[in-house]
Design an enzyme around this catalytic site. Structure first.
Site, short mmCIF file in Angstrom:
data_model
loop_
_atom_site.label_atom_id
_atom_site.label_comp_id
_atom_site.label_asym_id
_atom_site.label_seq_id
_atom_site.Cartn_x
_atom_site.Cartn_y
_atom_site.Cartn_z
N GLY A 254 2.55 -26.04 -19.13
CA GLY A 254 3.73 -26.50 -18.41
C GLY A 254 3.95 -25.77 -17.11
N GLU A 255 3.36 -24.63 -16.93
CA GLU A 255 3.57 -23.85 -15.72
C GLU A 255 2.70 -24.39 -14.60
OE1 GLU A 255 3.16 -19.19 -14.26
OE2 GLU A 255 3.16 -19.69 -16.40
N ALA A 256 3.31 -24.62 -13.42
CA ALA A 256 2.61 -25.27 -12.31
C ALA A 256 1.43 -24.44 -11.83
CB ALA A 256 3.60 -25.51 -11.17
#
Length: 1314
Positions: A254-256
């Protein structure tokens, strides 16, 4: 996996589906081979799911029901039905495992402790489907020929468990999981190997966590991500297809920033595989992001406004190095993503390479027909429909593959791994159901499960699991809180009994829980009938009648007669924890009448378990194998110990059962019985030493009962079982602090021996050890009681003592010797000594050995030197020699007893034995006896006296100047010396090498400072030489005379040192009595005190001087007597030693008299004050020179040849000259000797001294006149001036003048006339 999903659905299951699945599982687990094959082929396969484990855990979830607080669609009846059915399935599983184990163990192809090559069977499974066709696995038998042994499956299972542990850790924290897997060698240490592990769809890996790990920026994780991406080959692959293929194995994080790193590497890899696809990797990178966003936008129901195709094309303009990608290309990519969502593998059902085998193995074809339904193509499928269709497609795909294989194993050790998986869930399911449900059928199933589980774990030797199941059943008996008991708890008691009967051979430590339950059952039954507790019997003497418990006999009586006052009942009603072992009588929690009534009602339930069942249980112990019976006895001892150690309510139930068990199993083989008795023996000793005397007495009496039964069995020769059996009596007798217990043991042993005397064999050793301990007891009644039995044994049953083992004779002797040391009754000691003589008589008869031969076996005996204090051990001698040792040594030690009667008796008995039976001894043995038995008697005495003499010499003011340091009196000395000399004379031919030791002992008396022993020594020496004179060799005579010489000179230095203590002594001028002297004050010594000390010292010196003179005179007498009797056989060398003795003593007498002159006034004054006689110094001097002169004169006259050889005549003249000179010195020693040539008259003292010296002077003058004319002429020049001085001197005796006149007329005149 449809069955497992349905089974694991607890909250909202379909009742029909789950019922069907549970029924199916019940049928599947009914076949024991099915569950074994499932575990072997799936749970032991790294690449396969743990089907067996999931089945067990699913059944556990169902048995426990929905978690508290959760919402479920099931009704209460449906939930209970599922719970009971799941428990039933679990019972079926463990039952099938037990059946499979029993079948294979019965066949004998394997056992639990040893495995052989035959343990593994190679089998081709041929299960048939419902239509009768063979399973797929039969089509390729060459592939089914693989089979592995249990060790291989163990390795597989262990590898899989460890791998799953690493996967689980990875799913929580990926970096830790990777580190664990690398450390355990499950994956390599390189990024490529880790990437391969993450990509190969390892079962259980969370795709989300894979994505998180790949997106990490840490160096190693970044390298792994690069290796992971580089492992893909995107060549000739469409971009949309490539990104779909890439994202199939993990879920993007989920972390860009993590997504950025992953997609950047993907774009680089795609462009590398397809160089002409885009102008740069940046294009691929941007397009990849757009595709991900499109996939989320198109397929996320949360997004209401969807992205259009034109919007997608517009968003990607100018991304190809400033140029646009073809719209047709972007449109096709848009359509592909919208129509077919990019999914991860996690969104699909995991597959197994062996599911077609599972289909046939479990009969899943029929299940699919039951749970699937028709779907029309135009009707959308629900979630269940998609799942079912997917499973059907997978089965059809697998059906075309013919590579399926499964393993078959026949080693029961595989069950260990199965139990490790299922025992926890089963324990939880059975325990919870049994605790929460009162349904008879459900509880029955649970108890059956417990029984089967105990059976499997016990046979497999899985101690932890076995004990857990047994403990759980024991706790569910509720015997620790009987007030809450129900029917299911009674059923648990029955299950406990069944377990004990059926699996007793394998219970080991678990026996303790079972026996504890039986103990509590019996306790409750006794309370139920109102019987008094065991404590009332054990402490009956200490309990008043009013305090005794009611002895009613039924529950109604117990209910009506004030049970609230019964502390034992109240404690049971209060209850306690399962682990509590004592009744908490002192608890103050109140008990209501309702609780009592409920408890009494519950006691009726125990009627289902009668005394017959309990007795049958203990009688069944005879069927236990050798290992089991030992474990059973150990456990019963622990339970009994807990019962007996209760401070408030000791019980004897288990103790009585121990006695029964020992009786039941007494006929077992001796090796097994010996192991049992080792346990029982330690128990009886521990309890017998208890501080509770009632308990200890009861235990000792129980041991007596067992011993009586055991002694009924005949014991063969050279066995030791009786001795081991009776050993607890010995240990308790030796260690118990209670006289009551020790007396009880003596009575028990006495009763056993006298009633079973013909059967006692090796047990005699323990019997005598008990009596030996009793002989040293501090209580008179115990000593007398033991000796009474001992007397009866020796008098009436002596043949029984040694009929089996001759070594028992030694134990009997040691016991009698111990009785001789009794301080309570001299009659006991004297009788014991008499019995020792009786034993010697029997020994001489050959009683213990059945032989009349002389003991001439040539046994080696190390002779103890006279300076060795340790008594030689006879243990290394052969029979029958070794049995004389303890008897003779014991009597030898008794000679130092402080009691005169015992000393005298032991001396007489010892020497009588040696005189009466010495003819049986060989010379070697005789020398050993003399060194280790006879000599130590006298060595000890001589050492004590020598030490005492040394102490007295070193101390000028001894506290006890008359102390001789010995416990012997004159009578003992006389008896001992006479016995020694008589024995030596009787066996002189054998004991001749010991002459030096005998002489050393006799002269030791002369070296003492006491006149009495010295007189005895002289008499003994005279007797010895008188009897052996002609048999003694020249060297032996020399040894005797040298010993006498050493005795005469050894004490001289010390005595001279003693005399020097007189130098600084002053005595008072007054004549007050010594006995009236005052004692000193606490602050110091007064003048009177110092004077008293001086008087005491002078008195001591005078006493020692008198004793010394007497001993020197005794030596002179001994030498003179020996010389007179044996003068004809003495050699010149020995005569020379005699001369040295006379010369030494006479010189010492002269010196002593001279040195004492300076202290003469002190001695005279002290003797006057103390009213003592003065030491006879002058008499000693005169007597010494007189004996010397007589010896020389006699020898010169009667042995001229030897005299001439030794030139004794000149020595005689020299002695006479010395005597004349001494006389003249005495005359001239007057202070007014000569004044102007005038001779003053002599004083009174001087006249007395001259009168005393005159006889010696006359003897010397006569000796000179008796010389021949030539001899006299030869020596006249040496003595003439002395004779002239004698003429000029004043003489007190007229005889002196007469002899002088004769010399001058007859001797000197004759020479002058010539």
């Amino acid at each position: 996996m449809l069955i497992l999903r349905v089974l694991e659905n607890v909250l909202q299951p379909s009742f029909v589906q789950k019922t069907t699945v549970l029924n199916l599982l019940e049928k599947i687990v009914g076949d024991s081979q099915n569950i074994i094959d499932i575990f072997v082929n799936y749970d032991c396969d790294v690449d396969s799911p743990n089907i067996f484990e999931r089945i067990v855990n699913g059944l556990l979830k169902t048995a426990l029901g929905p978690p508290p607080g959760s919402t479920t669609t099931l009704s209460a009846i449906q939930d209970i039905t599922f719970r009971h059915e799941s428990v039933k399935c679990l019972v079926g599983i463990i039952k099938s495992m037990g059946a499979w184990m029993d079948g294979h163990l019965k066949i004998g192809h394997s056992n639990l402790h040893e495995s052989s090559e035959n343990d593994i069977s190679e089998s081709h499974s041929t299960p048939t489907s419902e239509d009768g066709t063979l399973a797929d696995c039969e089509l390729h038998p060459e592939m089914n020929s693989e089979s592995s042994d249990a060790a291989t499956f163990e390795q597989r299972r262990a590898y899989k468990i460890e791998l799953q542990k690493g996967v689980s850790l990875f799913n929580r924290k990926p970096s830790k999981g990777i580190e664990f897997l690398m450390n355990t060698k499950k994956i390599g240490n390189t990024p490529e190997e880790v990437a391969s592990f993450l990509r190969k769809n390892t079962p259980g890996l969370n795709e989300t966590m894979i994505g998180d790990y790949l997106g990490e920026r840490e160096e190693f994780a970044l390298r792994v991500m690069h290796a992971y991406v580089d492992s893909f080959n995107f060549k000739s692959m469409d971009f949309g297809e490539a990104i779909r293929f890439f994202l199939r194995g993990f879920r993007l994080p989920g972390e860009a920033q993590k997504i950025d790193r992953i997609m950047e590497k993907f774009a680089e890899r795609y462009c590398k595989c397809n160089p002409n696809s885009f102008t740069s990797a940046d294009t691929a990178y941007v397009l990849a992001y757009s595709v991900i966003m499109l996939n989320t936008d198109a397929h996320n129901d949360m997004v209401k406004v969807k992205m259009t195709k034109s919007g997608f094309i517009r968003n990607n303009r100018g991304i190809n190095d400033g140029k646009d990608l073809p719209e047709e290309y972007l449109g096709a990519l848009y359509d592909q993503i919208v129509k077919n969502e990019i999914k991860m593998n996690a969104d699909a059902v995991p597959q197994s390479k062996q599911e077609n085998s599972l289909n046939k193995l479990l009969g899943l074809d029929g299940i699919l027909n039951l749970v699937s339904w028709k779907q029309t193509e135009d009707k959308p499928l629900g979630a269940n429909g998609l799942l079912i269709r997917h499973i059907q497609e997978q089965f059809k795909a697998k059906a075309v593959k013919l590579e399926s294989v499964y393993h078959s194993v026949s080693d029961v050790s595989i069950l260990r791994f199965m139990v490790e998986v299922c025992w926890g869930p089963m324990l939880a399911a059975f325990s919870v159901t049994l605790d929460q449900s009162d349904d008879r059928l459900a509880t029955t199933h649970c108890l059956q499960g417990f029984r089967h589980a105990v059976h499997v774990t016990a046979v497999l030797g899985m101690q932890t699991q076995r004990d857990a199941f047994v403990t759980s059943v024991a706790k569910f008996t509720y015997l620790h809180c009987a007030a809450d008991m129900k029917q299911k708890n009674v059923d648990a008691m029955k299950a406990i009994l069944s377990i004990a009967i059926e699996d007793g051979n394998h219970l080991q430590e678990a026996w303790e829980h079972i026996l504890t339950c039986l103990s509590r059952i019996e306790h409750l039954q006794l309370l139920g009938v109102g019987a008094p507790t065991d404590a009332s019997f054990l402490t009956a003497s200490n309990i008043e009648t009013d305090d005794k418990m009611s002895t009613s006999v039924d529950h109604q009586y117990l209910k009506n007669k004030g049970t609230l006052q019964n502390p034992a009942v109240m404690a049971v009603v209060r209850g306690g924890s399962y682990d509590s072992t004592t009744v908490r009588v002192n608890s103050f929690r109140l008990v209501s009448p309702e609780q009592i009534n409920h408890f009494i009602a519950n006691l009726n339930l125990l009627d289902q378990i009668g005394n017959f069942e309990l007795n049958r249980f203990f009688a069944h112990s005879q069927r236990l194998n050798s290992e089991a019976i030992v474990a059973f006895v150990k456990a019963l001892c622990k339970v009994s110990m807990s019962e007996l150690q209760s401070p408030t309510d000791p019980r004897i139930f288990s103790l009585t059962k121990l006695v029964e068990i020992a009786h039941y199993n007494m006929n077992r083989i001796r090796l097994v019985w010996s192991r049992m008795w080792n346990v029982l023996s330690d128990f009886f000793v521990s309890v017998g030493l208890s501080e509770n005397l009632s308990v200890a007495s009861f235990v000792m009496d129980s041991l007596r009962q067992l011993a009586m039964k055991f002694l009924e069995r005949e014991e063969l020769a050279n066995y030791n079982f009786q001795n081991e059996f009776l050993r607890p009596f010995v240990i308790v007798m030796q260690k118990s602090n209670s006289a009551q217990i020790r007396e009880l043991i003596v009575r028990c042993i006495s009763q056993m021996v006298l009633s079973r005397v013909s059967n006692v064999k090796s047990g005699w050793k323990s019997v005598f050890m008990v009596f030996t301990a009793a002989a040293a007891d501090e209580h008179k009644n115990i000593v007398l009681l033991a000796f009474e039995t001992m007397e009866k044994i020796v008098r009436e049953y002596f043949p029984h003592i040694t009929e089996t083992e001759a070594a028992i004779f030694t134990d009997c002797v040691r016991c009698l010797i111990k009785f001789t040391n009794s301080r309570f009754n001299s009659d006991v000691s004297l009788n014991a000594i008499a019995f020792l003589r009786f034993c010697a008589f029997k020994l001489a008869e050959g009683g213990p050995f059945c032989t009349d031969k002389r003991l001439d076996d040539g046994s080696s005996v190390s002779i103890v030197k006279k300076d060795e204090s340790d008594v030689q051990s006879f243990a290394d001698l052969d029979d029958p020699v070794s049995y004389w040792g303890p008897l003779l040594t014991g009597l030898s030690k008794l000679t130092s007893d402080s009691r005169l009667a015992i000393r005298k008796s032991s001396l007489e008995v010892l020497f009588n034995i040696l005189n009466d039976h010495g003819h049986l001894f060989s010379q070697t043995f005789w020398l050993g006896v003399f060194s280790s038995v006879v000599l130590p008697i006298f060595n000890g005495v001589c050492e004590k006296r020598d030490k005492a003499v040394k102490t007295e010499q070193d101390s000028s003011t001894a506290d006890s100047p008359h102390r001789d340091g010995s416990t012997w009196d004159i009578e003992t000395f006389t008896v001992a010396s006479q016995c020694l000399v008589d024995l030596f004379i009787s066996f002189y031919d054998v004991l001749r090498p010991q002459l030096s030791d005998v002489v050393y002992i006799l002269t030791g008396y002369l070296r003492s400072s006491v006149q009495g022993p010295a007189s005895i020594g002289v008499a003994a020496m005279s007797r010895l030489t008188g009897k052996l004179g002609s048999r003694l060799s020249e060297d032996e005579w020399r040894e005797i005379f040298l010993a006498l010489k050493e005795a005469a000179t050894s004490t001289l230095p010390g005595f001279k040192k003693l005399l020097r203590t007189m130098d600084d002594i002053k005595v008072p001028h007054n004549s007050k009595s010594y006995s009236n002297t005052e004692t000193g004050s606490d602050h110091g010594l007064t003048n009177d005190d110092l004077e008293d000390d001086n008087l005491q010292t002078v008195a001591y010196v005078v006493s020692r001087m008198k004793s010394h003179i007497s001993i020197q005179q005794l030596i002179l007498q001994a030498v003179t007597d020996i010389y007179k009797i044996h003068v004809q056989i003495l050699s010149a060398a020995n005569v020379s030693i005699i001369v040295q003795i006379f010369s030494s003593i006479s010189s010492h007498a002269l010196q002593l008299n001279s040195e004492t002159r300076m202290h003469q006034k002190i001695i005279q004054k002290a003797c006057s004050i103390l009213e003592l006689s003065e030491p006879p110094l002058l008499d000693f001097e005169n007597e010494a020179y007189q004996d010397y002169l007589n010896f020389l004169q006699d020898f010169v006259e009667n042995n001229p040849s030897v005299s001439e050889e030794m030139n004794l005549e000149s020595l005689l003249v020299a002695v006479c000259e010395k005597i004349l000179q001494i006389y003249l010195n005495c005359i001239t020693d007057n202070h007014n000797a000569q004044v102007s040539d005038l001779v003053l008259p002599l004083g009174f003292a001087k006249k007395e001294e001259l009168a005393a010296r005159s006889p010696l002077l006359v003897s010397a003058l006569k000796a000179l006149s008796g010389l021949g004319r030539d001899s006299f002429r030869k020596y006249i020049s040496n003595i003439f001036h002395l004779l002239v001085d004698l003429i000029r001197s004043e003489h007190i005796s007229d005889e002196v003048q007469h002899v002088l006149r004769h010399i001058f007329q007859s001797c000197i005149g004759t020479i002058i006339m010539q």
